[in-house]
Design a protein around this motif. Structure first.
Motif, mmCIF file in Angstrom:
data_model
loop_
_atom_site.group_PDB
_atom_site.id
_atom_site.type_symbol
_atom_site.label_atom_id
_atom_site.label_comp_id
_atom_site.label_asym_id
_atom_site.label_seq_id
_atom_site.Cartn_x
_atom_site.Cartn_y
_atom_site.Cartn_z
ATOM 1 N N HIS A 253 52.983 43.482 34.931
ATOM 2 C CA HIS A 253 52.171 42.375 35.439
ATOM 3 C C HIS A 253 52.928 41.053 35.227
ATOM 4 C CE1 HIS A 253 48.819 39.594 35.944
ATOM 5 N NE2 HIS A 253 48.146 40.582 36.501
ATOM 6 N N PHE A 293 44.741 35.098 37.857
ATOM 7 C CA PHE A 293 46.042 34.559 37.468
ATOM 8 C C PHE A 293 46.733 33.830 38.615
ATOM 9 C CE2 PHE A 293 50.650 35.435 36.293
ATOM 10 C CZ PHE A 293 50.678 34.538 35.242
ATOM 11 N N HIS A 294 46.138 33.851 39.813
ATOM 12 C CA HIS A 294 46.913 33.399 40.972
ATOM 13 C C HIS A 294 47.337 31.924 40.925
ATOM 14 C CE1 HIS A 294 43.167 31.954 43.194
ATOM 15 N NE2 HIS A 294 44.052 31.063 43.580
ATOM 16 N N CYS A 297 50.606 32.082 39.046
ATOM 17 C CA CYS A 297 51.513 33.200 39.308
ATOM 18 C C CYS A 297 52.552 32.817 40.360
ATOM 19 C CB CYS A 297 50.726 34.418 39.780
ATOM 20 S SG CYS A 297 51.796 35.834 40.137
ATOM 21 N N PHE A 299 54.309 34.745 42.030
ATOM 22 C CA PHE A 299 54.410 35.781 43.060
ATOM 23 C C PHE A 299 53.155 35.869 43.917
ATOM 24 C CE2 PHE A 299 56.749 37.255 39.242
ATOM 25 C CZ PHE A 299 58.030 37.018 39.724
ATOM 26 N N ALA A 300 52.235 34.906 43.742
ATOM 27 C CA ALA A 300 50.953 34.969 44.449
ATOM 28 C C ALA A 300 51.146 34.879 45.959
ATOM 29 C CB ALA A 300 50.049 33.840 43.970
ATOM 30 N N CYS A 304 46.011 37.444 47.123
ATOM 31 C CA CYS A 304 45.677 37.272 45.708
ATOM 32 C C CYS A 304 44.520 36.290 45.511
ATOM 33 C CB CYS A 304 46.895 36.788 44.925
ATOM 34 S SG CYS A 304 48.347 37.830 45.117
ATOM 35 N N PRO A 309 42.304 42.194 42.032
ATOM 36 C CA PRO A 309 43.095 43.429 41.893
ATOM 37 C C PRO A 309 42.459 44.367 40.878
ATOM 38 C CG PRO A 309 44.184 41.620 40.754
ATOM 39 C CD PRO A 309 42.960 41.037 41.396
ATOM 40 N N CYS A 322 47.337 44.188 39.509
ATOM 41 C CA CYS A 322 48.126 43.250 40.308
ATOM 42 C C CYS A 322 48.372 43.891 41.670
ATOM 43 C CB CYS A 322 49.457 42.938 39.605
ATOM 44 S SG CYS A 322 50.636 42.025 40.634
ATOM 45 N N HIS A 323 48.185 43.123 42.752
ATOM 46 C CA HIS A 323 48.406 43.675 44.088
ATOM 47 C C HIS A 323 49.881 44.011 44.333
ATOM 48 C CE1 HIS A 323 44.328 42.759 45.075
ATOM 49 N NE2 HIS A 323 44.495 41.463 44.984
HETATM 50 FE FE1 SF4 Z 1 50.277 37.403 40.889
HETATM 51 FE FE2 SF4 Z 1 49.685 39.994 41.132
HETATM 52 FE FE3 SF4 Z 1 47.734 38.244 40.631
HETATM 53 FE FE4 SF4 Z 1 48.923 38.298 43.009
HETATM 54 S S1 SF4 Z 1 47.677 39.930 42.125
HETATM 55 S S2 SF4 Z 1 48.454 36.471 41.789
HETATM 56 S S3 SF4 Z 1 51.029 38.814 42.474
HETATM 57 S S4 SF4 Z 1 49.420 38.750 39.291
#
Ligand code: SF4
Length: 365
Positions: A253, A293-294, A297, A299-300, A304, A309, A322-323
């Motif tokens: 994650h 967490f987006h 994050c 990587f969002a 997201c 997720p 996490c997606h």
């Molecule tokens: Fe980041 Fe994964 Fe949350 Fe998307 S789903 S915001 S990639 S932690």
């Protein structure tokens, strides 16, 4: 190393949630604070599960629910397969003997007017595990178990250092012969050398008595030496849970990756590469939509922000919420020049490229 499964589970937490009602902007307003949100895990006899996350993520509230200090809003806690909500008051009292709590600052839980001997004797007498004839010998035995001497029994808590007070707290917990100890940040207020002593003490007691621990910590570095499994919490949710080896070798994650990259490097002289999460954790009064967490994050993606997720299992015993975790896990290997700390450096490179692509969401040290 034990692993929790249906046949060997000591404690099961199933869909546990806790909401608090807090004052709003105006005196007549009440708002709902979701401290713990539908968490599930299990702990086997002799196992240590570490619950890790930043301050305010709900890990201490989860621990307090396990020892009966906070009532859950929903969900179940099963001890040896029995739902504690269905127990009689006598059975629940017996259960609380088996599930003890060690605090971050034991001084706050030690009556300053009682001697250490009295403090350790009290729970043994209350639960009928010693009488007035045998209690002195029991106190002496417990002091020895935690590395203190008989002469300490006549002193008062204020005469001891932080590490010694934590030993007294552990002796007090051991006095009732628990099966599970919830350790709520037990070493975070101590010097590093004293931290190691207390962690070693907890490990030796686990080996000797088959104790289980729920070890609550805001950092990953401390839990490395004590845990069998690790659960990472963010804003009330478990975002990754799995065997310690898998989590530390290949954090999946993005939040676990950031926590691990921010942990101190143990090797003297080693480069201290750190990816620091920008900003604070959002308020649990107004959590972000979708993946909580987006906003932090790197990587969002659009998905997201709208879709929560689910925890999905991997093939190495872990589950991740996490997606994109499988996609991120398959990211290209690190450049040869970063070989000194491959995983951390690779993550740092990922964070750098993501930060460059998405603006200033994340800071890199
Ligand atoms: Fe980041 Fe994964 Fe949350 Fe998307 S789903 S915001 S990639 S932690």
């Amino acid at each position: 190393m034990p692993a929790a499964d249906a046949a060997t589970t000591l404690l099961t937490v199933d869909g546990l949630s806790k909401q608090f009602s807090v004052a709003g902007t105006w005196p007549w307003q009440r708002r709902r604070l979701s401290a713990v949100n539908d968490i599930s895990f299990s702990i086997a006899p002799g196992e240590t599960l570490s619950l890790v996350g930043e301050s305010g993520c709900g890990k201490s509230t989860a621990g307090r629910m396990l020892v009966g200090l906070t009532a859950p809003s929903s969900g179940r806690i099963l001890f040896e397969g029995r739902d504690i909500a269905t127990l009689s008051s006598r059975e629940r009292r017996a259960l609380h003997r088996h599930v003890q709590l060690i605090f971050q600052d034991p001084y706050g839980s030690l009556n300053p007017r009682m001697t250490v001997g009295e403090l350790i004797a009290e729970p043994a007498l209350v639960f009928g595990l010693a009488d007035r004839h045998s209690v002195a010998a029991r106190v002496s035995e417990l002091l020895g178990l935690v590395g203190l001497a008989d002469r300490h029994a006549d002193r008062y808590p204020h005469e001891f250092s932080g590490g010694q007070r934590q030993r007294i707290g552990i002796a007090r917990a051991l006095a009732v012969e628990p099966r599970l100890i919830v350790c709520d940040e037990p070493v975070s207020a101590l010097d590093v050398s004293v931290q190691a002593q207390i962690v070693n003490l907890l490990r030796s007691l686990q080996d000797r008595f088959g104790l289980s621990y729920l070890f609550i910590s805001h950092g990953l570095s401390v839990v490395r030496h004590l845990s069998h499994r690790v659960a990472v919490m963010y804003l009330g949710n478990i975002v990754e849970i799995g065997p310690k080896g898998a989590i530390f070798a290949r954090p999946a994650h993005p939040y676990t990756q950031a926590l691990l990259a921010a942990a101190p490097v143990a090797r003297p002289g080693a480069r201290r590469s750190r990816a620091v999460l920008a900003g604070d954790m959002p308020s649990p009064l107004n959590p972000p939509s979708g993946c909580r967490f987006h906003p932090r994050c790197p990587f969002a993606v659009e998905r997201c922000q709208r879709e929560v997720p689910a925890l999905t299992p991997g093939d190495d015993g872990r589950s991740v919420a996490c997606h994109r975790w499988r996609e991120l896990a398959a990211a290209p290997a690190e450049a040869p020049t970063l070989r000194h700390a491959p995983r951390t450096a690779r993550l740092l490179a990922l964070y750098r490229s993501a930060a460059a692509a998405s603006g200033s969401r994340i800071g890199i040290n």
